[in-house]
Write a protein that holds these residues in place. Structure first.
Motif, short mmCIF file in Angstrom:
data_model
loop_
_atom_site.label_atom_id
_atom_site.label_comp_id
_atom_site.label_asym_id
_atom_site.label_seq_id
_atom_site.Cartn_x
_atom_site.Cartn_y
_atom_site.Cartn_z
N ARG B 100 0.82 -1.22 0.00
CA ARG B 100 0.00 0.00 0.00
C ARG B 100 0.85 1.26 0.00
O ARG B 100 0.43 2.30 -0.50
CB ARG B 100 -0.93 -0.02 1.22
CG ARG B 100 -2.11 -0.95 1.03
CD ARG B 100 -2.94 -1.02 2.27
NE ARG B 100 -4.10 -1.88 2.07
CZ ARG B 100 -4.83 -2.36 3.06
NH1 ARG B 100 -4.53 -2.06 4.31
NH2 ARG B 100 -5.88 -3.12 2.81
N ARG B 101 2.03 1.18 0.59
CA ARG B 101 2.92 2.34 0.57
C ARG B 101 3.33 2.70 -0.84
O ARG B 101 3.55 3.86 -1.16
CB ARG B 101 4.18 2.04 1.39
CG ARG B 101 4.02 2.22 2.87
CD ARG B 101 5.38 2.39 3.53
NE ARG B 101 6.14 1.14 3.56
CZ ARG B 101 6.09 0.26 4.56
NH1 ARG B 101 5.34 0.51 5.60
NH2 ARG B 101 6.80 -0.83 4.53
N PHE B 113 -9.88 13.39 4.24
CA PHE B 113 -10.24 13.35 5.66
C PHE B 113 -10.84 14.70 6.06
O PHE B 113 -10.11 15.69 6.14
CB PHE B 113 -9.01 13.01 6.50
CG PHE B 113 -8.31 11.77 6.02
CD1 PHE B 113 -9.03 10.60 5.76
CD2 PHE B 113 -6.94 11.76 5.81
CE1 PHE B 113 -8.40 9.45 5.31
CE2 PHE B 113 -6.30 10.61 5.36
CZ PHE B 113 -7.04 9.46 5.10
N LEU B 124 0.05 13.74 6.42
CA LEU B 124 -0.20 12.69 7.43
C LEU B 124 0.55 11.39 7.12
O LEU B 124 1.34 10.90 7.93
CB LEU B 124 -1.70 12.42 7.56
CG LEU B 124 -2.05 11.41 8.63
CD1 LEU B 124 -2.23 12.11 9.97
CD2 LEU B 124 -3.29 10.63 8.29
N ALA B 125 0.28 10.84 5.93
CA ALA B 125 0.89 9.54 5.61
C ALA B 125 2.42 9.63 5.46
O ALA B 125 3.12 8.79 6.02
CB ALA B 125 0.25 8.96 4.36
N TRP B 128 3.71 9.75 9.11
CA TRP B 128 3.48 8.63 10.03
C TRP B 128 3.68 7.27 9.41
O TRP B 128 3.71 6.27 10.11
CB TRP B 128 2.07 8.75 10.63
CG TRP B 128 1.97 9.96 11.47
CD1 TRP B 128 1.41 11.16 11.12
CD2 TRP B 128 2.49 10.14 12.79
NE1 TRP B 128 1.55 12.07 12.14
CE2 TRP B 128 2.21 11.47 13.18
CE3 TRP B 128 3.18 9.32 13.68
CZ2 TRP B 128 2.58 11.98 14.42
CZ3 TRP B 128 3.54 9.83 14.92
CH2 TRP B 128 3.25 11.15 15.27
N VAL B 129 3.78 7.21 8.06
CA VAL B 129 4.07 5.93 7.44
C VAL B 129 5.53 5.89 6.99
O VAL B 129 6.23 4.92 7.19
CB VAL B 129 3.13 5.67 6.25
CG1 VAL B 129 3.47 4.36 5.58
CG2 VAL B 129 1.68 5.66 6.72
N ARG B 173 -2.44 13.96 -2.63
CA ARG B 173 -2.22 13.22 -1.39
C ARG B 173 -1.56 11.86 -1.68
O ARG B 173 -0.62 11.46 -0.99
CB ARG B 173 -3.55 12.99 -0.67
CG ARG B 173 -3.41 12.26 0.65
CD ARG B 173 -4.70 12.16 1.38
NE ARG B 173 -5.62 11.21 0.74
CZ ARG B 173 -6.80 10.87 1.26
NH1 ARG B 173 -7.21 11.41 2.39
NH2 ARG B 173 -7.58 10.01 0.65
N SER B 174 -2.02 11.21 -2.73
CA SER B 174 -1.39 9.94 -3.09
C SER B 174 0.05 10.15 -3.54
O SER B 174 0.95 9.39 -3.19
CB SER B 174 -2.16 9.26 -4.22
OG SER B 174 -3.43 8.90 -3.78
N MET B 177 3.17 10.28 -1.25
CA MET B 177 3.80 9.05 -0.77
C MET B 177 4.78 8.50 -1.81
O MET B 177 5.30 7.40 -1.64
CB MET B 177 2.73 7.99 -0.47
CG MET B 177 1.94 8.26 0.79
SD MET B 177 2.95 8.09 2.27
CE MET B 177 3.06 6.31 2.42
#
Lengths: 374, 266
Positions: B100-101, B113, B124-125, B128-129, B173-174, B177
């Protein structure tokens, strides 16, 4: 009415609304006398206010006894209690109402923790104060520990004060705040457990929630004080207050769990998928995405449970703890102050109302603050 | 659905030549999925190379969304094999998170969100990811917001943006990452017609930069402009698979012909 003026099409100016729809007259017309039925109820309401409010105010304020240190001002010609509030009773018993039988010489310990709490809350409320996060962490974690050592004593050179001496509003706050602070996290865990895919976890959580919700608090308290010690080995004896605290906390966490579950059910599946697609694991997804939204949705329900819990603390009277209401009753059975129970209850009602209304107002403030527009 | 189709001429014309590499990034072998006893995906076989741009189309209920949702395990498959970036999907949560990352996804309803500002949605991701420090994550977020042409909205909340803007935020947002693959699940289906183009243009630019993309969409103009392969699904099966010109001009299977005549006739 006003003369019709011609305007060029496309350049119509903004006009004032008709006078009958704005201002005080407009408001009265709209809200009080808009229809015959509305007018009837307006008159009825005014009549009811006329019937009820003057006698209540008279009892509470105008005919009430205000000044004095003993019961003489509260007696009528025949020596019986006057037919109005006797505030000197509250003044004379104020300290026991607030702190129970806590020794006078040690009261500073309670007052000090009140001051720390007050200052902490001020720091959280005033926008200009920095380090808000740390203040909040302090109030949530070290502060309760400090309070425990301050109240119970017996270490750090403080005289031990046994819990049977704790009482009054102080005891009410200890039970209510412990219950509130502990029941929210336990309730969240139970709610998550009840929605879990793991059958055992789910079954345990459902059983726990339904068990505690299915019994009255008063029987929980009785069980904790009468039956629980029977199961304990000889010599092991938990403090009565601790048993009441555990009972109240578990009882309200079951309610809290259902409130939180309601919030969780309202979060669309897309929020979970959005978080998962970004690679957030279960814990982070719950902490950052799902819980903040779910808890925000159910603020009214959470505060409702808190308010209920706050008032339910009065039930600890049945196991012999003298909480605020218990102290008020004890005060009015004192031989000098027989007959002034109603005054005591009026005072208690006022104090409980102030706390509950405060919580309610705070929750509404929080809802407005967290609203992000949809 | 066809009346909202943006024609290929209206879209941003790709300026670079889009090339496809040789590295296999997604491999689906004999994959089956059931919802209860309903057989929703039947023997799906699909290989995707790095830099490929695949458009999946088909009537509603044909399983196209379900198929791409299997790729990042939003749906579980019961039989067959899915390998993404060399990792085979299994029940191992660590492997799922790892995949998923690397796989970004945009949804029909954006799934931003609502309680977080646009900036917080974006950082966020990564924070925190991927454990990227906030300052750096915000810098990257700003870069992608500029790329989707809404840097001025960073402090707002999703509820204050239009649908098209929200979908562009979701794409940004995607991208924050730094995914190797992007999945699009009907990204324009919930948008008003005038907002579809702005989202498609962003997706085309993304394709130009060499992003591997699988898009479930009814936008045939988009398919003609950027896709190097079009997949037609019906009844849970891949019916036909071809490069766009042949697919649109010379569909082989009669179900494909019927679908195309319905969607393009207006």
């Amino acid at each position: 009415m006003a003369e019709q003026t011609q305007h060029i099409v496309g350049e119509h100016p903004d006009l004032q609304p008709p006078a009958s729809t704005v201002g005080a007259y407009g408001w009265i017309r709209e809200n009080l006398i808009s229809t015959p039925i509305n007018t009837f109820f307006t008159i009825l309401a005014i009549y009811l206010i006329y019937l009820l409010v003057p006698p209540v105010l008279d009892w509470l304020i105008f005919s009430a006894a205000w000044v004095g240190t003993d019961n003489t001002v509260c007696k009528n010609e025949t020596g019986g209690p006057i037919a109005a509030a006797c505030w000197p009773f509250v003044v004379a018993w104020f300290k026991p109402f607030m702190f129970g039988f806590y020794p006078d010489s040690e009261l500073w310990r309670i007052k000090l923790t009140y001051w720390i709490f007050g200052l902490g809350v001020l720091a959280l409320v005033i926008p200009a104060v920095p380090f808000k996060k740390w203040v909040a962490v302090f109030l949530l974690i070290p502060y309760p520990v400090i309070c425990y050592y301050m109240y119970a004593g017996g270490s750090f050179g403080l005289v031990a004060v046994e819990t049977p001496l704790w009482g009054g509003l102080f005891l009410t706050l200890v039970i209510a705040i412990t219950g509130i602070v502990a029941s929210l996290p336990i309730g969240i865990l139970l709610a998550l457990g009840r929605r879990s895919n793991m059958p055992v976890v789910k079954a345990v959580c459902i059983a726990f929630i339904e068990l505690w919700r299915g019994v009255p608090l008063i029987s929980v308290l009785f069980m904790s004080s009468v039956m629980f010690p029977l199961f304990m080995p000889e010599g092991v004896n938990f403090d009565k207050l601790i048993r009441a605290l555990v009972g109240v906390t578990l009882f309200s966490s079951a309610y809290m769990a259902e409130v939180v579950r309601g919030g969780l059910q309202a979060i669309p599946k897309g929020q979970y998928e959005g978080a998962q697609a970004l690679g957030l694991n279960f814990g982070k997804m719950m902490f950052f995405i799902v819980m903040p939204q779910a808890l925000k949705l159910v603020i009214p329900g959470i505060v409702n449970t808190f308010i209920g819990l706050f008032k339910d603390t009065t039930l600890v009277g049945v196991i012999g703890l003298f909480d605020f209401l218990g102290m008020v009753q004890a005060g009015s059975s004192n031989k000098d102050w027989l007959g002034y129970l109603t005054t005591g209850f009026a005072f208690a009602a006022l104090v409980y109302w102030v706390f509950c209304f405060g919580m309610s107002q705070y929750s509404q403030h929080l809802e407005r603050k967290l609203h992000t527009g949809h | 659905m066809s009346d909202s189709n943006v024609s290929a001429d209206d879209l941003h014309a790709p300026t670079k030549e889009m090339t496809v590499g040789d590295d296999l990034v997604i491999e689906i072998n004999g994959m089956h999925k059931w919802y209860g006893s309903f057989h929703v995906l039947k023997d799906i076989n699909l290989k995707v190379n790095l830099g490929e741009r695949i458009v999946v189309c088909g009537p509603s209920g044909s399983g196209k969304s379900t198929m791409i949702r299997c790729i990042n395990r939003l749906e579980e498959h019961q039989q067959g094999q899915i390998v993404v970036g060399g990792i085979e999907l299994s029940n191992d949560l660590k492997k799922i998170d790892e995949i998923r990352r690397e796989v970004g996804m945009c949804f029909q309803h954006f799934n931003l969100f609502p309680h977080l500002s646009i900036m917080e949605n974006l950082v966020l991701a990564p924070m925190w990811v991927r454990n990227i420090p906030r300052a750096q994550a915000e810098e990257t977020a700003m870069k992608y917001l500029e790329r989707v042409k809404i840097p001025e909205q960073a402090a707002k909340f999703p509820g204050q943006l239009s649908g098209g803007q929200q979908q562009r935020v979701a794409i940004a947002r995607s991208l924050c990452m730094s995914p190797k693959i992007m999945l699009f699940d009907e990204p324009t289906s919930a948008l008003d017609p005038e907002m579809i183009k702005e989202v498609l243009d962003v997706m085309i630019e993304l394709a130009e930069e060499g992003m591997t993309m699988i898009c479930v969409t009814h936008e045939m103009g988009f398919a003609k402009t950027v896709a190097n392969r079009v997949i037609f699904m019906d009844g849970g099966e891949i019916i036909e698979e071809n490069e766009p010109n042949s697919f649109f001009d010379n569909p082989q299977h009669e179900r494909t012909q019927l679908f195309l005549s319905q969607i393009l006739a207006h």
